[in-house]
Design an enzyme around this catalytic site. Structure first.
Site, PDB file in Angstrom:
ATOM      1  N   GLY A   1       0.779  -1.230   0.000  1.00 23.51           N
ATOM      2  CA  GLY A   1       0.000   0.000   0.000  1.00 23.51           C
ATOM      3  C   GLY A   1       0.812   1.281   0.000  1.00 23.51           C
TER       4      GLY A   1
ATOM      5  CG  ASN B   1       1.396   3.326  -5.686  1.00 21.65           C
ATOM      6  OD1 ASN B   1       1.735   4.363  -6.246  1.00 21.65           O
ATOM      7  ND2 ASN B   1       2.010   2.174  -5.896  1.00 21.65           N
TER       8      ASN B   1
ATOM      9  CB  ILE C   1      -8.453 -11.420 -12.698  1.00 22.27           C
ATOM     10  CG1 ILE C   1      -6.959 -11.533 -13.019  1.00 22.27           C
ATOM     11  CG2 ILE C   1      -9.283 -11.236 -13.961  1.00 22.27           C
ATOM     12  CD1 ILE C   1      -6.590 -12.737 -13.819  1.00 22.27           C
ATOM     13  CG  LEU C   2     -11.297  -6.415 -10.483  1.00 13.75           C
ATOM     14  CD1 LEU C   2     -11.007  -4.929 -10.508  1.00 13.75           C
ATOM     15  CD2 LEU C   2     -12.176  -6.779  -9.295  1.00 13.75           C
TER      16      LEU C   2
ATOM     17  CG  ASN D   1      -3.788  -0.577 -12.721  1.00 16.96           C
ATOM     18  OD1 ASN D   1      -3.613  -0.859 -11.529  1.00 16.96           O
ATOM     19  ND2 ASN D   1      -3.110  -1.169 -13.688  1.00 16.96           N
TER      20      ASN D   1
ATOM     21  CG  HIS E   1       1.749  -1.173 -15.741  1.00 13.42           C
ATOM     22  ND1 HIS E   1       1.548  -2.476 -15.353  1.00 13.42           N
ATOM     23  CD2 HIS E   1       2.799  -1.186 -16.603  1.00 13.42           C
ATOM     24  CE1 HIS E   1       2.429  -3.245 -15.954  1.00 13.42           C
ATOM     25  NE2 HIS E   1       3.200  -2.495 -16.723  1.00 13.42           N
TER      26      HIS E   1
HETATM   27  C1  GRF Z   1       3.163  -0.932  -7.625  1.00  9.59           C
HETATM   28  O1  GRF Z   1       4.402  -1.186  -8.210  1.00  9.59           O
HETATM   29  C2  GRF Z   1       2.137  -0.670  -8.695  1.00  9.59           C
HETATM   30  O2  GRF Z   1       2.680  -0.083  -9.823  1.00  9.59           O
HETATM   31  C3  GRF Z   1       1.638  -2.042  -9.008  1.00  9.59           C
HETATM   32  O3  GRF Z   1       1.653  -2.730  -7.782  1.00  9.59           O
HETATM   33  C4  GRF Z   1       2.608  -2.157  -6.906  1.00  9.59           C
HETATM   34  C5  GRF Z   1       1.900  -1.826  -5.624  1.00  9.59           C
HETATM   35  O4  GRF Z   1       2.743  -1.394  -4.620  1.00  9.59           O
HETATM   36  N1  GRF Z   1       0.349  -1.988  -9.691  1.00  9.59           N
HETATM   37  P1  GRF Z   1       2.120  -0.835  -3.256  1.00  9.59           P
HETATM   38  O5  GRF Z   1       1.280  -1.937  -2.640  1.00  9.59           O
HETATM   39  O6  GRF Z   1       1.329   0.394  -3.564  1.00  9.59           O
HETATM   40  O7  GRF Z   1       3.312  -0.526  -2.383  1.00  9.59           O
END
Ligand code: GRF
Length: 207
Positions: free
Chosen positions: A12, A14, A92-93, A107, A109
């Site tokens: 988490g 992000n 997967i959704l 999302n 990436h």
């Molecule tokens: C990140 O690298 C993001 O790009 C990918 O999953 C990872 C999640 O990391 N979709 P975190 O759980 O937010 O630390």
């Protein structure tokens, strides 16, 4: 106010970047619920620390992606969520979820789409492949989710230089710090301020 639901499976970081950004900047948005499929996800702790509602909806308790997606739709509906953010969500959704929240699921990436993306490109693998190919620049992309894996309209991208000394782990860390944690909150701000429009599969910025 934009009501946000976050889906996260692991650390988490992000999610934390969004929380921190909202604390610093004046944004007309709020994370109203954090959902994880994994009861041990540290993302849940990060949310609890800020008194954000959390719930574990385990994939193991239902038999199909459709049924799982229906549970999520019901939960987000009960919280009147306007925008879903996938912050490292590993389940997967079903297309019913994607249709239900058309152009309302973001999302992040960890590459510059269309490089190193699509089925199987997640976690360290993305960075391993970038290093194998010898690219000099990689980065991260925030996009809306459609039925094609990593194929939805692109909202923001940010480049990160690849160093000769990089390992997949160091590259992953720098892509997060220099790109992901910046562009994900930024994309949410643009949406909260009604500054983007999705038209014919493309995102257009409104000044
Ligand atoms: C990140 O690298 C993001 O790009 C990918 O999953 C990872 C999640 O990391 N979709 P975190 O759980 O937010 O630390």
């Amino acid at each position: 106010m934009l009501r946000i639901g976050v889906l996260a499976s692991h650390g988490g970081s992000n999610l934390q970047a969004i929380i921190d950004y909202f604390e610093k900047e004046k944004i007309d948005a709020e994370i109203v619920t954090v959902v994880s499929n994994n009861k041990s996800a540290y993302a849940l702790e990060r949310a609890k620390n800020k008194n954000i509602d959390t719930i574990v909806i385990s994939r193991k308790n239902v038999s199909s992606t459709k049924e799982y997606s229906e549970l999520l739709i019901e939960h987000f509906g009960s919280k009147s969520v306007d925008l879903i953010v996938l912050a490292g969500f590993m389940v997967i959704l079903d297309e019913i979820f994607i249709k239900h929240f058309e152009n309302k699921i973001l999302n992040i990436h960890p590459s510059l789409i269309p490089a190193f993306c699509g089925q199987g490109y997640y976690g360290l693998r993305v960075h391993e492949e970038a290093l194998k190919r010898g690219v000099k620049v990689t980065g991260a992309t925030v996009h809306f989710v459609n039925e094609v894996t990593d194929g939805g309209p692109i909202v923001i991208q940010k480049a990160v230089e690849v160093l000769d000394t990089d390992t997949p782990e160091t590259l992953q860390k720098r892509v997060m710090e220099e790109a992901e944690w910046k562009i994900l909150p930024e994309a949410i701000r643009l949406i909260a301020e009604n500054k983007i429009l999705v038209e014919g599969g493309f995102v257009r910025r409104i000044k």
